[in-house]
Scaffold this motif. Sequence first.
Motif, PDB file in Angstrom:
ATOM      1  N   THR A 144     -28.301   8.717  24.421  1.00 56.78           N
ATOM      2  CA  THR A 144     -28.577   9.968  25.112  1.00 56.78           C
ATOM      3  C   THR A 144     -29.607  10.757  24.307  1.00 56.78           C
ATOM      4  N   PRO A 145     -30.274  11.741  24.944  1.00 50.41           N
ATOM      5  CA  PRO A 145     -31.205  12.568  24.175  1.00 50.41           C
ATOM      6  C   PRO A 145     -30.540  13.226  22.964  1.00 50.41           C
ATOM      7  N   ASP A 146     -29.249  13.572  23.077  1.00 50.55           N
ATOM      8  CA  ASP A 146     -28.566  14.178  21.933  1.00 50.55           C
ATOM      9  C   ASP A 146     -28.475  13.199  20.769  1.00 50.55           C
TER      10      ASP A 146
ATOM     11  N   ASN B   7     -31.844  12.868  19.379  1.00 53.93           N
ATOM     12  CA  ASN B   7     -32.147  14.106  18.674  1.00 53.93           C
ATOM     13  C   ASN B   7     -31.711  13.985  17.222  1.00 53.93           C
TER      14      ASN B   7
ATOM     15  N   LEU C  99     -35.201  17.676  19.916  1.00 52.23           N
ATOM     16  CA  LEU C  99     -34.699  17.424  21.268  1.00 52.23           C
ATOM     17  C   LEU C  99     -35.844  17.111  22.227  1.00 52.23           C
TER      18      LEU C  99
ATOM     19  N   GLU D  15     -36.208  13.630  24.314  1.00 54.15           N
ATOM     20  CA  GLU D  15     -36.327  13.571  25.773  1.00 54.15           C
ATOM     21  C   GLU D  15     -37.595  12.828  26.189  1.00 54.15           C
ATOM     22  N   THR D  16     -38.661  12.972  25.425  1.00 49.01           N
ATOM     23  CA  THR D  16     -39.909  12.267  25.718  1.00 49.01           C
ATOM     24  C   THR D  16     -39.778  10.778  25.422  1.00 49.01           C
TER      25      THR D  16
ATOM     26  N   ALA E 188     -37.025   8.908  25.494  1.00 46.09           N
ATOM     27  CA  ALA E 188     -35.988   8.203  26.250  1.00 46.09           C
ATOM     28  C   ALA E 188     -36.549   7.218  27.275  1.00 46.09           C
TER      29      ALA E 188
END
Length: 63
Positions: A3-5, A8, A28, A32-33, A35
């Motif tokens: 996950t993005p988390d 992160n 973060l 997200e970029t 992923a």
Amino acid sequence: MQTPDQNNELFGSMAALAGLELSPERALALAETAAPIHTLLRTLSSQDLGETPPATAFSASWK
């Protein structure tokens, strides 16, 4: 899939190892970029290439 988390935390750890300061917001945004890129790479690595010869089998002679 991460996950993005989770990514992160990964980006934060990599920045710390490199001696860089990375704000949690920036980590973060990077996660997200990254992923979709990670998803694409995971898809490509799952492809069966079969009996593809290694690059050392290439012969560049002009015969």
